[in-house]
Design a protein around this motif. Structure first.
Motif, PDB file in Angstrom:
ATOM      1  N   LYS A   1       0.694  -1.023  -0.241  1.00  0.00           N
ATOM      2  CA  LYS A   1      -0.054  -0.120  -0.152  1.00  0.00           C
ATOM      3  C   LYS A   1       0.659   1.757  -0.075  1.00  0.00           C
ATOM      4  O   LYS A   1      -0.084   2.339  -0.553  1.00  0.00           O
ATOM      5  CB  LYS A   1      -0.933   0.586   1.559  1.00  0.00           C
ATOM      6  CG  LYS A   1      -1.842   0.902   1.214  1.00  0.00           C
ATOM      7  CD  LYS A   1      -3.530   0.820   2.009  1.00  0.00           C
ATOM      8  CE  LYS A   1      -4.373   1.753   2.105  1.00  0.00           C
ATOM      9  NZ  LYS A   1      -4.939   1.729   3.600  1.00  0.00           N
TER      10      LYS A   1
ATOM     11  N   THR B   1       1.671   4.019  -3.561  1.00  0.00           N
ATOM     12  CA  THR B   1       1.921   5.616  -3.535  1.00  0.00           C
ATOM     13  C   THR B   1       2.567   6.237  -3.229  1.00  0.00           C
ATOM     14  O   THR B   1       3.207   7.543  -2.586  1.00  0.00           O
ATOM     15  CB  THR B   1       0.457   5.852  -2.267  1.00  0.00           C
ATOM     16  OG1 THR B   1       1.458   5.859  -0.874  1.00  0.00           O
ATOM     17  CG2 THR B   1      -0.380   5.996  -2.524  1.00  0.00           C
TER      18      THR B   1
ATOM     19  N   ILE C   1      -6.571  -4.209  -2.157  1.00  0.00           N
ATOM     20  CA  ILE C   1      -6.463  -3.526  -2.996  1.00  0.00           C
ATOM     21  C   ILE C   1      -6.080  -3.861  -4.591  1.00  0.00           C
ATOM     22  O   ILE C   1      -5.219  -3.151  -5.003  1.00  0.00           O
ATOM     23  CB  ILE C   1      -4.457  -2.985  -2.798  1.00  0.00           C
ATOM     24  CG1 ILE C   1      -3.716  -4.282  -2.210  1.00  0.00           C
ATOM     25  CG2 ILE C   1      -4.602  -2.034  -1.464  1.00  0.00           C
ATOM     26  CD1 ILE C   1      -1.696  -3.911  -2.538  1.00  0.00           C
TER      27      ILE C   1
ATOM     28  N   GLY D   1      -6.450  -1.227  -6.968  1.00  0.00           N
ATOM     29  CA  GLY D   1      -4.801  -0.595  -6.737  1.00  0.00           C
ATOM     30  C   GLY D   1      -5.905   0.886  -5.499  1.00  0.00           C
ATOM     31  O   GLY D   1      -5.489   0.302  -4.914  1.00  0.00           O
ATOM     32  N   HIS D   2      -4.432   1.744  -5.431  1.00  0.00           N
ATOM     33  CA  HIS D   2      -4.596   2.476  -4.566  1.00  0.00           C
ATOM     34  C   HIS D   2      -3.632   3.502  -5.214  1.00  0.00           C
ATOM     35  O   HIS D   2      -3.296   4.070  -5.858  1.00  0.00           O
ATOM     36  CB  HIS D   2      -4.068   1.817  -3.041  1.00  0.00           C
ATOM     37  CG  HIS D   2      -3.905   2.610  -1.731  1.00  0.00           C
ATOM     38  ND1 HIS D   2      -4.873   3.000  -1.460  1.00  0.00           N
ATOM     39  CD2 HIS D   2      -2.837   3.510  -1.244  1.00  0.00           C
ATOM     40  CE1 HIS D   2      -4.661   3.805  -0.312  1.00  0.00           C
ATOM     41  NE2 HIS D   2      -3.474   4.262   0.144  1.00  0.00           N
TER      42      HIS D   2
ATOM     43  N   TYR E   1      -5.095   4.641  -8.503  1.00  0.00           N
ATOM     44  CA  TYR E   1      -6.930   3.781  -8.430  1.00  0.00           C
ATOM     45  C   TYR E   1      -7.398   3.651  -9.443  1.00  0.00           C
ATOM     46  O   TYR E   1      -7.571   4.589 -10.396  1.00  0.00           O
ATOM     47  CB  TYR E   1      -7.218   4.482  -7.506  1.00  0.00           C
ATOM     48  CG  TYR E   1      -8.419   4.223  -6.803  1.00  0.00           C
ATOM     49  CD1 TYR E   1      -8.749   2.223  -5.769  1.00  0.00           C
ATOM     50  CD2 TYR E   1      -9.945   4.385  -7.336  1.00  0.00           C
ATOM     51  CE1 TYR E   1      -8.914   1.839  -5.546  1.00  0.00           C
ATOM     52  CE2 TYR E   1     -10.529   3.249  -6.941  1.00  0.00           C
ATOM     53  CZ  TYR E   1     -11.147   2.235  -5.982  1.00  0.00           C
ATOM     54  OH  TYR E   1     -12.168   1.459  -4.869  1.00  0.00           O
ATOM     55  N   CYS E   2      -7.826   2.215  -9.969  1.00  0.00           N
ATOM     56  CA  CYS E   2      -8.943   1.988 -10.905  1.00  0.00           C
ATOM     57  C   CYS E   2      -9.791   2.798 -11.394  1.00  0.00           C
ATOM     58  O   CYS E   2     -10.832   2.831 -10.713  1.00  0.00           O
ATOM     59  CB  CYS E   2      -9.211   0.479 -10.933  1.00  0.00           C
ATOM     60  SG  CYS E   2     -10.208  -0.159 -12.234  1.00  0.00           S
TER      61      CYS E   2
END
Length: 407
Positions: free
Chosen positions: A53, A57, A344, A347-348, A352-353
């Motif tokens: 995670k 980012t 996730i 995604g994140h 993110y999707c």
């Protein structure tokens, strides 16, 4: 700390393609950051949930594969730029500019308005197979459903759907044949033909706009100069490919997960209200994108005491993170009543999707229809004999999904 090094021959095996989760558990426990020496390029894999995670980012892990370092060359090869130079492979502010434009097309109200049409496509596909008592669900249902939906959203003429699908499937199944050289040539040919088609398609839409996403993008570009001509083409490709690939693979994986966990299938049949939570759990349990799209270390970074040198490819192992026992109780068990946790699978962070609302809506309609329209649905072969995408594929999915049911 010196990083563990795992040769590709130990990681990308036939056993791994069938069930990667024992390997993921071993990595999480003993080598949560490790260097995998792959057939085309080496990459550092990050497999624990908290690290994954954070990495998704981490601004030091760049998504810009087409910048000065030209990292795309070792990852995608020399012919990829015409299709893959898009917002998926870029950083802010470039990514922010591109995503802001495209996100307008995926507003929740616009996606929700598609619900009746998605349900209609689902029924049309199942009408063809329901009388037969057997089907190959990838070819008959899981692949054509999201392909038809995204093609209509984009505005691809119905007469071209099958041809475009053929090209995308050549790319999707790359590495499945026993002849890698011929396989690579076929992928390059499919990429070239798809690029030429989409370039002509964008030009045709400019001349004859309609009520579709690409016409909207062209209008925004012509009014504001916000997208170049090449960006229009690469963005169209991203929407086309991302808009059906992962959903198709998810539907296949989810069907297998339910059919091999009959007590959970019975729960869902008994309580359809479980469906939204079930989709999230099925995505956590066996997602279609095991490793997030590649990142590049823009500087030396450190995770779990392992130094990742500048310029290294980094892969965040989403499916390993989503089975981390530090975050999910009994993570290798499918539990449709599990409290909705922070998986996730979509995604994140800024990547993110974008199509999450569309993916969830398609999945809910499709899974519900399968369970109601195909009574006594069951696998036609043992689960371990199902033909899957190769272990080195960036996707986790099935080549075939033969099933039987009561006609």
């Amino acid at each position: 700390m010196t990083e563990p090094v795992v040769p590709a021959s130990e990681y990308y095996t036939d056993e791994f393609a069938v069930d990667p989760y024992p390997t993921f558990a071993e990595l999480r426990e003993n080598a949560p950051v490790c260097l995998v020496k792959g057939p085309r390029f080496d990459s550092y894999l990050i497999s624990r949930f908290d690290d994954a995670k954070a990495a998704l980012t981490d601004p030091r892990l760049s998504k810009d594969l087409y910048g000065p370092g030209q990292h795309y060359l070792r990852i995608f090869g020399p012919n990829s730029e015409a299709l893959n130079r898009n917002m998926l492979n870029s950083d802010p502010p470039e990514h922010s500019r591109l995503r802001r434009i495209v996100s307008q097309a995926f507003a929740p109200r616009r996606i929700e308005a598609l619900r009746p049409r998605v349900a209609q496509i689902v029924d049309e596909l199942l009408d063809k197979v329901a009388p037969r008592g057997e089907a190959e669900l990838m070819h008959d249902f899981a692949i054509p459903l999201p392909m038809k939906v995204i093609s209509e959203l984009i505005g691809i003429p119905k007469a071209d759907h099958d041809q475009v699908l053929d090209w995308t499937q050549v790319i999707r199944t790359s590495g499945s044949s026993k002849n890698p050289e011929r396989d690579r040539a076929a992928v390059q040919e499919a990429q070239l033909r798809l690029h030429h088609y989409l370039a002509d398609f964008v030009q045709a839409k400019r001349a004859r706009p309609a009520d579709d996403i690409v016409s909207d993008l062209i209008a925004a570009c012509d009014r504001q100069g916000t997208l170049s001509e090449s960006e229009l083409v690469t963005t169209t490709f991203l929407l086309l490919f991302a808009g059906h690939q992962t959903t198709a693979d998810f539907l296949g994986n989810a069907t297998v997960a339910l059919l091999t966990n009959p007590e959970q299938l019975a729960l869902l049949r008994a309580d359809p209200e479980l469906l939204p939570a079930a989709i999230e759990e099925l995505l956590r349990f066996d997602g279609p994108l095991p490793v997030a799209s590649p990142r590049i270390a823009a500087e030396d970074v450190e995770y779990q005491g392992v130094r990742i040198p500048r310029g290294s490819v980094v892969g965040v192992v989403i499916n390993a993170a989503n089975h981390d026992p530090a975050h999910f109780a009994d993570p290798d068990r499918l539990d449709l009543t599990r409290e909705r946790g922070p998986h996730i699978g979509f995604g994140h962070g800024v990547h993110y999707c974008l199509g999450v609302s569309l993916a969830r809506m398609e999945a809910q309609i499709a899974i519900s229809a399968l369970l109601h329209r195909l009574p006594d649905l069951r696998l036609a072969v043992p689960a371990e004999e199902l033909r899957r995408l190769p272990a080195a594929s960036p996707f986790r999915g099935l080549l075939e999904l033969p099933v039987r049911f009561t006609a």
